[in-house]
Motif scaffolding. Sequence first.
Motif, PDB file in Angstrom:
ATOM      1  N   LEU A  97       9.121  49.919  37.738  1.00 23.91           N
ATOM      2  CA  LEU A  97       9.296  51.333  38.065  1.00 23.91           C
ATOM      3  C   LEU A  97       9.623  52.170  36.828  1.00 23.91           C
ATOM      4  O   LEU A  97       9.520  53.398  36.847  1.00 23.91           O
ATOM      5  CB  LEU A  97      10.398  51.484  39.110  1.00 23.91           C
ATOM      6  N   ASP A  98      10.017  51.492  35.741  1.00 26.79           N
ATOM      7  CA  ASP A  98      10.282  52.217  34.505  1.00 26.79           C
ATOM      8  C   ASP A  98       8.989  52.586  33.773  1.00 26.79           C
ATOM      9  O   ASP A  98       9.000  53.378  32.832  1.00 26.79           O
ATOM     10  CB  ASP A  98      11.174  51.380  33.582  1.00 26.79           C
ATOM     11  N   ASP A  99       7.866  52.025  34.206  1.00 31.41           N
ATOM     12  CA  ASP A  99       6.562  52.300  33.588  1.00 31.41           C
ATOM     13  C   ASP A  99       6.001  53.594  34.200  1.00 31.41           C
ATOM     14  O   ASP A  99       5.889  53.712  35.425  1.00 31.41           O
ATOM     15  CB  ASP A  99       5.618  51.126  33.851  1.00 31.41           C
ATOM     16  N   LYS A 100       5.610  54.547  33.373  1.00 33.19           N
ATOM     17  CA  LYS A 100       5.202  55.878  33.856  1.00 33.19           C
ATOM     18  C   LYS A 100       3.971  55.834  34.757  1.00 33.19           C
ATOM     19  O   LYS A 100       3.736  56.770  35.525  1.00 33.19           O
ATOM     20  CB  LYS A 100       4.956  56.816  32.671  1.00 33.19           C
ATOM     21  N   VAL A 101       3.173  54.766  34.680  1.00 34.49           N
ATOM     22  CA  VAL A 101       1.964  54.707  35.517  1.00 34.49           C
ATOM     23  C   VAL A 101       2.233  54.050  36.874  1.00 34.49           C
ATOM     24  O   VAL A 101       1.322  53.913  37.692  1.00 34.49           O
ATOM     25  CB  VAL A 101       0.821  53.957  34.799  1.00 34.49           C
ATOM     26  N   LYS A 102       3.477  53.645  37.126  1.00 34.39           N
ATOM     27  CA  LYS A 102       3.783  52.922  38.356  1.00 34.39           C
ATOM     28  C   LYS A 102       4.334  53.810  39.471  1.00 34.39           C
ATOM     29  O   LYS A 102       4.751  53.305  40.513  1.00 34.39           O
ATOM     30  CB  LYS A 102       4.769  51.789  38.063  1.00 34.39           C
ATOM     31  N   GLY A 103       4.352  55.125  39.249  1.00 33.16           N
ATOM     32  CA  GLY A 103       4.633  56.030  40.357  1.00 33.16           C
ATOM     33  C   GLY A 103       6.088  56.342  40.629  1.00 33.16           C
ATOM     34  O   GLY A 103       6.471  56.542  41.792  1.00 33.16           O
ATOM     35  N   GLY A 104       6.918  56.427  39.596  1.00 30.06           N
ATOM     36  CA  GLY A 104       8.329  56.738  39.792  1.00 30.06           C
ATOM     37  C   GLY A 104       8.562  58.073  40.482  1.00 30.06           C
ATOM     38  O   GLY A 104       9.376  58.186  41.394  1.00 30.06           O
ATOM     39  N   ALA A 105       7.820  59.107  40.058  1.00 29.29           N
ATOM     40  CA  ALA A 105       7.983  60.440  40.647  1.00 29.29           C
ATOM     41  C   ALA A 105       7.578  60.440  42.122  1.00 29.29           C
ATOM     42  O   ALA A 105       8.239  61.048  42.971  1.00 29.29           O
ATOM     43  CB  ALA A 105       7.166  61.471  39.870  1.00 29.29           C
ATOM     44  N   ARG A 106       6.479  59.736  42.441  1.00 25.12           N
ATOM     45  CA  ARG A 106       6.052  59.633  43.844  1.00 25.12           C
ATOM     46  C   ARG A 106       7.096  58.887  44.673  1.00 25.12           C
ATOM     47  O   ARG A 106       7.350  59.229  45.830  1.00 25.12           O
ATOM     48  CB  ARG A 106       4.713  58.893  43.934  1.00 25.12           C
ATOM     49  N   LEU A 131       5.235  48.940  49.461  1.00 21.55           N
ATOM     50  CA  LEU A 131       4.818  50.225  48.903  1.00 21.55           C
ATOM     51  C   LEU A 131       4.404  50.043  47.454  1.00 21.55           C
ATOM     52  O   LEU A 131       5.185  49.535  46.637  1.00 21.55           O
ATOM     53  CB  LEU A 131       5.947  51.254  49.010  1.00 21.55           C
ATOM     54  N   GLN A 132       3.185  50.438  47.145  1.00 22.33           N
ATOM     55  CA  GLN A 132       2.630  50.359  45.789  1.00 22.33           C
ATOM     56  C   GLN A 132       2.066  51.731  45.451  1.00 22.33           C
ATOM     57  O   GLN A 132       1.002  52.110  45.924  1.00 22.33           O
ATOM     58  CB  GLN A 132       1.535  49.302  45.726  1.00 22.33           C
ATOM     59  N   LEU A 133       2.795  52.490  44.640  1.00 17.44           N
ATOM     60  CA  LEU A 133       2.480  53.904  44.427  1.00 17.44           C
ATOM     61  C   LEU A 133       1.994  54.185  43.005  1.00 17.44           C
ATOM     62  O   LEU A 133       2.252  55.251  42.437  1.00 17.44           O
ATOM     63  CB  LEU A 133       3.712  54.753  44.762  1.00 17.44           C
ATOM     64  N   SER A 134       1.246  53.257  42.441  1.00 16.41           N
ATOM     65  CA  SER A 134       0.778  53.371  41.054  1.00 16.41           C
ATOM     66  C   SER A 134      -0.277  54.463  40.880  1.00 16.41           C
ATOM     67  O   SER A 134      -0.918  54.909  41.836  1.00 16.41           O
ATOM     68  CB  SER A 134       0.152  52.048  40.603  1.00 16.41           C
ATOM     69  N   ASN A 135      -0.465  54.839  39.596  1.00 16.26           N
ATOM     70  CA  ASN A 135      -1.657  55.595  39.216  1.00 16.26           C
ATOM     71  C   ASN A 135      -2.884  54.699  39.424  1.00 16.26           C
ATOM     72  O   ASN A 135      -2.750  53.516  39.737  1.00 16.26           O
ATOM     73  CB  ASN A 135      -1.585  56.027  37.752  1.00 16.26           C
ATOM     74  N   ASP A 136      -4.063  55.240  39.212  1.00 16.94           N
ATOM     75  CA  ASP A 136      -5.299  54.475  39.445  1.00 16.94           C
ATOM     76  C   ASP A 136      -5.561  53.527  38.276  1.00 16.94           C
ATOM     77  O   ASP A 136      -6.556  53.631  37.565  1.00 16.94           O
ATOM     78  CB  ASP A 136      -6.484  55.432  39.647  1.00 16.94           C
ATOM     79  N   MET A 137      -4.610  52.590  38.084  1.00 20.64           N
ATOM     80  CA  MET A 137      -4.722  51.671  36.960  1.00 20.64           C
ATOM     81  C   MET A 137      -4.686  50.218  37.421  1.00 20.64           C
ATOM     82  O   MET A 137      -4.746  49.296  36.612  1.00 20.64           O
ATOM     83  CB  MET A 137      -3.574  51.920  35.958  1.00 20.64           C
ATOM     84  N   GLU A 138      -4.608  50.014  38.734  1.00 22.04           N
ATOM     85  CA  GLU A 138      -4.564  48.655  39.259  1.00 22.04           C
ATOM     86  C   GLU A 138      -5.984  48.090  39.337  1.00 22.04           C
ATOM     87  O   GLU A 138      -6.862  48.692  39.957  1.00 22.04           O
ATOM     88  CB  GLU A 138      -3.931  48.643  40.659  1.00 22.04           C
ATOM     89  N   SER A 139      -6.185  46.917  38.723  1.00 23.10           N
ATOM     90  CA  SER A 139      -7.515  46.306  38.732  1.00 23.10           C
ATOM     91  C   SER A 139      -7.663  45.239  39.812  1.00 23.10           C
ATOM     92  O   SER A 139      -8.781  44.814  40.108  1.00 23.10           O
ATOM     93  CB  SER A 139      -7.806  45.700  37.362  1.00 23.10           C
ATOM     94  N   TYR A 140      -6.537  44.795  40.397  1.00 24.80           N
ATOM     95  CA  TYR A 140      -6.567  43.830  41.503  1.00 24.80           C
ATOM     96  C   TYR A 140      -5.352  44.047  42.411  1.00 24.80           C
ATOM     97  O   TYR A 140      -5.489  44.148  43.614  1.00 24.80           O
ATOM     98  CB  TYR A 140      -6.581  42.398  40.959  1.00 24.80           C
ATOM     99  N   CYS A 141      -4.177  44.138  41.822  1.00 25.28           N
ATOM    100  CA  CYS A 141      -2.898  44.423  42.484  1.00 25.28           C
ATOM    101  C   CYS A 141      -2.444  43.264  43.364  1.00 25.28           C
ATOM    102  O   CYS A 141      -2.719  43.216  44.567  1.00 25.28           O
ATOM    103  CB  CYS A 141      -2.963  45.713  43.291  1.00 25.28           C
ATOM    104  N   TYR A 142      -1.730  42.366  42.733  1.00 23.91           N
ATOM    105  CA  TYR A 142      -1.233  41.200  43.461  1.00 23.91           C
ATOM    106  C   TYR A 142      -0.287  41.593  44.603  1.00 23.91           C
ATOM    107  O   TYR A 142      -0.331  40.992  45.685  1.00 23.91           O
ATOM    108  CB  TYR A 142      -0.517  40.241  42.508  1.00 23.91           C
ATOM    109  N   SER A 143       0.585  42.576  44.394  1.00 27.29           N
ATOM    110  CA  SER A 143       1.580  42.878  45.434  1.00 27.29           C
ATOM    111  C   SER A 143       0.906  43.332  46.730  1.00 27.29           C
ATOM    112  O   SER A 143       1.341  42.963  47.830  1.00 27.29           O
ATOM    113  CB  SER A 143       2.575  43.932  44.934  1.00 27.29           C
ATOM    114  N   ILE A 144      -0.172  44.109  46.626  1.00 24.45           N
ATOM    115  CA  ILE A 144      -0.908  44.522  47.821  1.00 24.45           C
ATOM    116  C   ILE A 144      -1.511  43.316  48.515  1.00 24.45           C
ATOM    117  O   ILE A 144      -1.404  43.147  49.740  1.00 24.45           O
ATOM    118  CB  ILE A 144      -1.983  45.561  47.466  1.00 24.45           C
ATOM    119  N   ASN A 145      -2.149  42.443  47.741  1.00 20.03           N
ATOM    120  CA  ASN A 145      -2.759  41.256  48.329  1.00 20.03           C
ATOM    121  C   ASN A 145      -1.711  40.334  48.952  1.00 20.03           C
ATOM    122  O   ASN A 145      -1.931  39.773  50.040  1.00 20.03           O
ATOM    123  CB  ASN A 145      -3.567  40.507  47.273  1.00 20.03           C
TER     124      ASN A 145
END
Length: 362
Positions: free
Chosen positions: A161-170, A227-241
């Motif tokens: 969540l400290d990564d700016k592309v992982k959706g902290g603001a959302r 809940l996975q609220l990232s920017n459009d940078m996920e290429s597979y996304c293990y947590s969703i799967n």
Amino acid sequence: MKQTAANIYYFRRISRIGGTEQFLYEMAKKYYKYDLAILYDEADFDQLMRLKKLVKCIRRKPNEKYYAERAFYNFNLEALPQIEAKEHIFICHAIYQQIDQVPPLTHPKLTRWIGVSKYACEELKKYGEYLGKEIKPELCYNPISLEKPGKVMRLISACRLDDKVKGGARTLKLIQALDDYCQKTDNHYLWTIYTNTVNFTIPSENVALMRPRIDVRPFIADADWLLQLSNDMESYCYSINEALGYGLRIVRTPLSVAKELKIPKEAELVLEYDASNVNEIAEKIFEPKQDFDYKFRKDGWDKLLVKKPSQYVFKEEKIKVKALKSFYDLELKQNVSNWTPAWEVTIPRAKELANKGLIRIL
């Protein structure tokens, strides 16, 4: 006699949490039809508000007089000189020998003593003997009534969540929307977020920030939503799967890769990148679950890897450690101290002992 209330219960400080605080609320829930007043000096706002909906609550003023037929106290007697009552009754809610305090049993105006269990009565009687006063406690168990519990929606995220592309603001916007919705509807949720340290505050008592862990899957499987609220940078996304594989519904952003995963519509909610539909998402999270079936995309590594047999054999590494203090080591089955020569342990064992402050790693 001028009437403040037929029954006054004085408690000096109504804290945020506590057994006596719960007792006062249970009393108010069950006996609100009786003329009962809670007299207090200080009170937590939320505790006070739920009491006020049921019974009279009076903040004590130093020079004020109060009137009752029966006045009840537990340990705090500061208000007793201001209360005129036919009976002054002491309620024993604690085992004072265990908390190194002396209950005020010998006040001349006290005429009855109540214990909330047989154990409390026995210990109160012993304390009376210790103080040189004959106490004959009466048994009166605490009231309790359980409301039918509502469903607590358990949400989980495992991300940086400290990564700016992982959706902290959302994440913050959705937390606020969930809190607002729950306040209006009396719903409940708990969002557990396994993350690196973040540099912003989560302003909600419904969110728990947890340190990241590699064995997070049992916690994912035990939740209701991931809940996975990232920017459009996920290429597979293990947590969703992982979540879909365990049968959890997901809240995600409009990730491009989601189309490839073929997620059933019953299994997901989509939060826009600008969070413009955040209130709608907060509401739909509490809708009943519909069954769905999800299948992982088949991997192709059986064609990429050279099919040569492995010769690898795992050998657990050991490192040297030195005791910082005396303790009994369960593995060595002996006492060790800072005089004990350094010895070898496995890395997990070294971490365990070091976290307890028992050893240093050489």
